[in-house]
Design an enzyme around this catalytic site. Sequence first.
Site, PDB file in Angstrom:
ATOM      1  CD  GLU A  18       5.037  -4.139  -4.407  1.00 18.72           C
ATOM      2  OE1 GLU A  18       5.707  -5.020  -4.962  1.00 18.72           O
ATOM      3  OE2 GLU A  18       3.897  -3.821  -4.769  1.00 18.72           O
ATOM      4  N   GLY A  67       0.825  -1.201   0.000  1.00 20.34           N
ATOM      5  CA  GLY A  67       0.000   0.000   0.000  1.00 20.34           C
ATOM      6  C   GLY A  67       0.856   1.247   0.000  1.00 20.34           C
ATOM      7  CB  SER A  68      -0.022   4.730   0.788  1.00 21.60           C
ATOM      8  OG  SER A  68      -0.333   4.743   2.173  1.00 21.60           O
ATOM      9  N   GLY A 121       2.519   2.412   5.292  1.00 19.48           N
ATOM     10  CA  GLY A 121       3.577   1.431   5.541  1.00 19.48           C
ATOM     11  C   GLY A 121       4.512   1.872   6.649  1.00 19.48           C
ATOM     12  CB  CYS A 169       2.952   0.261  -6.658  1.00 17.67           C
ATOM     13  SG  CYS A 169       3.163  -1.519  -6.691  1.00 17.67           S
TER      14      CYS A 169
END
Length: 485
Positions: A247, A227-228, A232, A281
């Site tokens: 990630e 995610g963002s 994270g 992403c």
Amino acid sequence: MMYPMYIDGAWYSGDGKHVKDVISPATGETIGTIPTGTREDADRAVRAAHRAAPSLAAMTVFERAELCQRIADAIAANKEELAKVLSMEHGKPYHTEALGEVEACITSFREAAEQIKWMNSEIIPLRDPNKRAFAYRRPRGVYGVITPWNFPIGCASAYYLAPGLAAGNTIVWIPAPSTAAVASRFMRCLEEAGVPKGYVNLVIGEGAVVGDAVVVHELTSAVAFTGSTPTGNTIASRAKAKPCLLELGGNGPSIVLADADLEKASDALIRGSFANAGQICTSTERVLVHEAVADKLAELLKAKTAAVTLGDPFDPGTTMGPVHNRIVAEKVVAQVEDAVRKGAKVIAGGNIQADRPTALYVEPTVVDHVSVDALINTDETFGPVIPLIRFQDESELPSLIASSPYRLSAAIFSDNVGRAMSMAEELNFGFVHVNEAGNYWETQIPAGGTSGSPSGYGRSGGKWSIEEMSEIRTVIVTLSGEGNR
């Protein structure tokens, strides 16, 4: 229709008071409801996973492989229904993308079944002739897995669920709330496959509530998140010393050199920017193009963007659906407007189509002459936009690349493959493509950001996920008596 949670082998719809509508981004219609879980629900799920952990860890790798194969069979038997729910809830085209995501789930479980069987333990040579050291790969225990909405079941399966189960971990899965309905439907496949209770638990709710409760829980052994970057960072901080597989954001450059095959490069950039409506992403988020070929590339991109069909996700002719939510739509518009204020020119798209059922039909867009300080260059856009940033000399590339901090994926286009390979080896990114879009990926390829960057830590995909989601336990045996030497 209610899409419930799945905790300790049982379906659970919460207290009946806290529910949320599932709204289709394509039509604006309500397609069902989901429960909103609590910290208590998360606690029950973690404790169920903790109770089940010894049983799963005790399985042989062949038994776990068989479990993964049964799950793959169940997903295959439900492929069309899963893709239908995925397309309705997410907005991605059914025929060209949703079915492919379900296929990737099937592949992930089948590959994990094979990979775990051949990941051998090691005997470590020792100086002492009367001792033997064995390094075994063992599961970490209870894994808290928090997944994004852009590939709600594909990412979950390939990165975490399949390799996590193959490695012997029990899992508490927190899907993004906006794509929790397809996650709930997906769990019925695991139930059909006969996955024992507690092995995989689905808790639906807001990340700050149920996600945080799982991350900080004393019985959670490790955490995985896609995610963002801001989320994270919060998760890593809250997890403290627990292993984290993260990630995070990406905004990698696609570099088009003067000797590139522009027909092939433009095809790749179209794929890289408009697949999944740019909500990947590793999408082609910014294109650094040599001035000598920039005009020609812009012409090709403009023409090929016109062939991208934005429309109803269930129409067989649609090649790009709406973006998933209002935040993405508004960010795309704001970044394009910012670029134009700073001197850029929109040569294709640039608008939200007004004659659609929702305000999420963002046109595939190409923006030329983008300045280095434009937000569309420095920040992650996560939408269907190709920004062209021109350069005169390759000596400018290091500073252009550094204008955005993300270090997930990159791409280089050049007819001189040897030169491109040398450049790829020098680029500080998790993975680099040569003459292919930055979002090209297969389930066995390791993906992840460069250490120290905002793009995360660790590698996901194939055997690399299994390695990340397991740990080495070393056993040293002292041989007793001369006869044992």
